[in-house]
Design a protein around this motif. Sequence first.
Motif, short mmCIF file in Angstrom:
data_model
loop_
_atom_site.label_atom_id
_atom_site.label_comp_id
_atom_site.label_asym_id
_atom_site.label_seq_id
_atom_site.Cartn_x
_atom_site.Cartn_y
_atom_site.Cartn_z
N SER A 233 -100.85 20.85 -21.14
CA SER A 233 -101.12 19.62 -20.26
C SER A 233 -101.62 18.89 -20.25
N GLU A 234 -102.93 19.89 -20.51
CA GLU A 234 -104.15 18.75 -20.73
C GLU A 234 -103.86 17.47 -21.58
N PHE A 235 -103.34 18.16 -22.82
CA PHE A 235 -103.30 16.91 -23.69
C PHE A 235 -102.09 16.04 -23.76
N ALA B 16 -92.49 16.69 -21.82
CA ALA B 16 -92.96 15.60 -22.00
C ALA B 16 -92.37 14.09 -21.05
N SER B 17 -91.00 14.72 -20.67
CA SER B 17 -90.13 13.80 -20.14
C SER B 17 -90.68 13.72 -19.19
#
Length: 142
Positions: free
Chosen positions: A27-29, A48-49
Amino acid sequence: RLQQQLRETEWAPSIHVVVEGFVTRMSEFMAAADCLITKAGPGTIAEASICGLPVMLSGHLPGQETGNVRHVLSNGFGAYSRNPRTIAATVSRWLSSPSELQTLSRNARAASRPGATADIVRDVLRLLEDRLEEGGQGAVDA
């Protein structure tokens, strides 16, 4: 091993590459990324969406992930290719066109369903409650 090969690669000075193995901070990336290159896994596409990330799909499992490719393409937040040159050209075009990147990002967010898990839980509980009301066996603990 690919990870070692990538770490040992001499990248052009203008290209910043950080090679990671398995990570638990995805989630950080994603929050720091401009776009995502991935296979068509449903969880990754959903995350991602929600993050508004354009998605470049590089592969999929026939059958079970085919619909995920269609979802990304039909909702206008990514592209699909198995060809590395096409992938590189597509991502390069996105990154050099802020307006295209913004459109893809907006489309990704529009296609997202951040409350989907909660909706599924509510639907399952409703079905169980209906079954109990009809005289079915079992109990509902929520």
